[in-house]
Every structure is written in structure tokens, then in C-alpha cells.
Design a protein around this motif. Structure first.
Motif, short mmCIF file in Angstrom:
data_model
loop_
_atom_site.label_atom_id
_atom_site.label_comp_id
_atom_site.label_asym_id
_atom_site.label_seq_id
_atom_site.Cartn_x
_atom_site.Cartn_y
_atom_site.Cartn_z
N GLY A 192 -6.09 1.19 -5.42
CA GLY A 192 -7.58 1.74 -5.33
C GLY A 192 -7.65 3.10 -4.34
N LEU A 193 -6.42 3.55 -4.01
CA LEU A 193 -6.38 4.49 -2.87
C LEU A 193 -7.29 5.86 -3.40
N ARG A 194 -6.97 6.05 -4.81
CA ARG A 194 -7.62 7.30 -5.20
C ARG A 194 -9.16 7.10 -5.18
N ASP A 195 -9.50 6.14 -5.09
CA ASP A 195 -11.07 5.86 -5.15
C ASP A 195 -11.88 6.09 -3.74
N VAL A 196 -11.07 5.90 -2.84
CA VAL A 196 -11.82 5.71 -1.49
C VAL A 196 -12.38 7.12 -1.10
N GLN B 290 -5.02 10.96 2.40
CA GLN B 290 -5.85 9.99 1.72
C GLN B 290 -5.44 8.64 2.24
N LEU B 291 -4.30 8.47 2.76
CA LEU B 291 -3.90 7.27 3.20
C LEU B 291 -4.82 7.05 4.62
N LYS B 292 -4.59 8.31 5.54
CA LYS B 292 -5.21 8.08 6.75
C LYS B 292 -6.72 7.82 6.76
N VAL C 32 0.70 -1.15 -0.05
CA VAL C 32 0.26 0.00 -0.13
C VAL C 32 0.84 1.30 -0.02
N SER C 33 0.89 1.95 -1.13
CA SER C 33 1.70 3.20 -1.24
C SER C 33 0.66 4.23 -0.92
N GLY C 34 0.97 5.37 -0.12
CA GLY C 34 0.62 6.39 0.17
C GLY C 34 0.39 7.82 -0.53
N SER C 35 0.93 7.18 -1.87
CA SER C 35 1.19 8.41 -2.83
C SER C 35 0.35 8.07 -4.01
N PRO D 90 -19.35 1.58 0.70
CA PRO D 90 -18.73 2.20 -0.73
C PRO D 90 -17.97 1.09 -1.49
N GLN D 91 -18.12 1.08 -2.84
CA GLN D 91 -17.38 0.07 -3.41
C GLN D 91 -15.97 -0.28 -3.32
N ALA D 92 -15.36 1.08 -3.10
CA ALA D 92 -13.81 1.37 -3.16
C ALA D 92 -13.52 0.76 -1.65
N VAL D 93 -14.32 1.08 -0.87
CA VAL D 93 -13.88 0.73 0.56
C VAL D 93 -14.21 -0.88 0.57
N ALA D 94 -15.15 -1.39 0.09
CA ALA D 94 -15.41 -2.88 0.17
C ALA D 94 -14.06 -3.55 -0.61
N ALA D 95 -13.55 -2.86 -1.45
CA ALA D 95 -12.35 -3.79 -2.28
C ALA D 95 -11.19 -3.49 -1.50
N PHE D 96 -10.92 -2.38 -0.79
CA PHE D 96 -9.69 -2.22 0.13
C PHE D 96 -10.09 -3.28 1.42
N ARG D 97 -10.95 -3.32 2.02
CA ARG D 97 -11.25 -4.34 2.91
C ARG D 97 -11.13 -5.99 2.42
N ALA D 98 -11.32 -6.36 1.18
CA ALA D 98 -11.49 -7.56 0.57
C ALA D 98 -9.99 -7.63 0.15
#
Ligand SMILES: Cc1cc2nc3c(=O)[nH]c(=O)nc-3n(C[C@H](O)[C@H](O)[C@H](O)COP(=O)(O)O)c2cc1C
Length: 184
Positions: free
Chosen positions: A38-42, A85-87, A6-9, A55-63
Motif C-alpha cells: 500500500g505504500l504508493r497510496d499513502v 515515500q517510505l519516510k 515493507v519495501s521502500g521501493s 485517510p484510508q491508505a493510512v488507516a490500512a497501514f496502521r492496521a
């Protein structure tokens, strides 16, 4: 075994995303590193939206987190702290606390910045936040300062930092492998 990077940038030519790719070179056979993109989409965290379905992007990160055996974070430093955005993304996946996908997950934090200290403060804050989610934060660090000098365009990393990176990867794998308990 799978490690999620996971990159914070969000930057296309991010030094921190490049650092994750360098980390992949230190993995033994049978271990893969997938860089999450997927960070940009959260969306911005809103407790009113923190419902099922997420939200779809959150569900994808959780998965993605749930499907990984360990997570390697690489973060820049923005104003001596974690990029917002990372926080924000970590805040989303930190709930519900008891079953969040970072809980008990082995995680390590590395980072790079163009400054003199290689995102040291952002990393320290990120470790604190990850510990608060219940993740098992590995006690290993790598700060790559003056990123433009130490991270080459072709994906090379200065040897002194590459050695440190190998050490962090090794510590993360050590934390991730099932502990063998001695027979009584
Ligand atoms: C808003 C902002 C704040 C920054 N604050 C810091 C800082 O506090 N310390 C630091 O070392 N670098 C700071 N930088 C420089 C970043 O570390 C540098 O742009 C870095 O390359 C970003 O990481 P990336 O290459 O992965 O995108 C800042 C950059 C931005 C855009």
C-alpha cells in the motif's frame, strides 16, 4: 506469527521487494511474511489531515502494522537517505506517539542498492527514524550492494548475502518471541 514486509521501493521489479521474498524462505513453520503493497497510496503527510478518521491508505497501514508481530523493512537508498515515500508513510503512523502501531514493535532493517554500499546510509537513517517512533530496532544488518549482480531474476540471492539474511531473520524472530522468564 506474522511478519509484515515493507519495501521502500515502488518499482515493479524492485530489488528490495525481491529481498523480502528471499527473507520469507528463512522463516520456520508457523511464521508467515506478508509483503505490504500500500505504500504508493499513502498521501503526503499533512497535520491538518491527521484526524479521525484517517485517510484510508493510512488507516490500512496502521492496521497492517498493528496486526503484525514484527516488521521487516527493506529499503533502497535515494541520495544517501531514505526514499521520501517510505519516510512519509512512517511519519503518518508515528502519530499519535503514545499509541502508534510501531511502538514496542520488533523491527529489522535490510536493504539493497545498485551502488557499492548496499543502501547502508538509508538503513542507518531508517533505524534512527524507527527508534524515534518507539519501535524495538533489532541490532542486525544486511546490505546487498550491486543488486543487479547479487539478486537474480528468479528470486535468488548470492549465498554470502543469503547467510546474512538468515541471520537478520533469526534475530528478528528472537526479539519477537515472548521472553520466557525463569521461575523464582
Ligand atoms: C533518485 C535516486 C537516488 C539514488 N541514490 C542512490 C544513493 O544515494 N546510493 C545508492 O547506493 N544508490 C542510489 N540509487 C540507486 C538505487 O539504489 C537503485 O535504483 C536501487 O535498485 C533501487 O532499489 P529498488 O531496486 O528496490 O527499486 C538512487 C536511485 C534513484 C532513483
Amino acid at each position: 506469527m506474522k511478519i509484515l514486509g515493507v519495501s521502500g521501493s515502488l518499482r515493479a521489479d524492485s530489488h528490495n521487494t525481491a529481498l523480502l521474498r528471499c527473507a520469507a524462505r528463512h522463516l520456520p513453520e508457523g511464521v508467515e511474511l506478508e509483503v505490504w503493497d500500500g505504500l504508493r497510496d499513502v498521501p503526503p503527510y499533512d497535520e491538518d489531515d491527521d484526524v479521525d478518521p484517517a485517510p484510508q491508505a493510512v488507516a490500512a497501514f496502521r492496521a497492517a502494522l498493528a496486526g503484525a508481530d514484527a516488521v521487516l523493512f527493506s529499503t533502497p537508498e535515494y541520495n544517501s537517505s531514505i526514499p521520501g515515500q517510505l519516510k512519509n508513510a512512517i511519519d503518518w503512523v508515528s502519530r499519535p506517539f503514545a499509541s502508534n502501531p510501531l511502538r514496542n514493535k520488533p523491527v529489522a532493517v535490510i536493504g539493497s542498492s545498485t551502488g557499492m554500499f548496499g543502501a547502508m546510509w538509508a538503513q542507518a537513517e531508517l533505524r534512527k527514524v524507527l527508534a524515534a517512533t518507539g519501535a524495538r530496532v533489532v541490532d542486525a544488518e544486511l546490505s546487498v550492494p550491486k543488486a543487479q549482480a547479487h539478486l537474480g531474476e528468479g528470486g535468488s540471492l548470492a549465498p554470502e548475502h543469503d547467510e546474512g539474511l538468515a541471520g537478520v531473520v533469526s534475530a528478528l524472530l528472537e526479539e519477537t518471541r515472548p521472553k520466557v522468564t525463569a521461575a523464582a
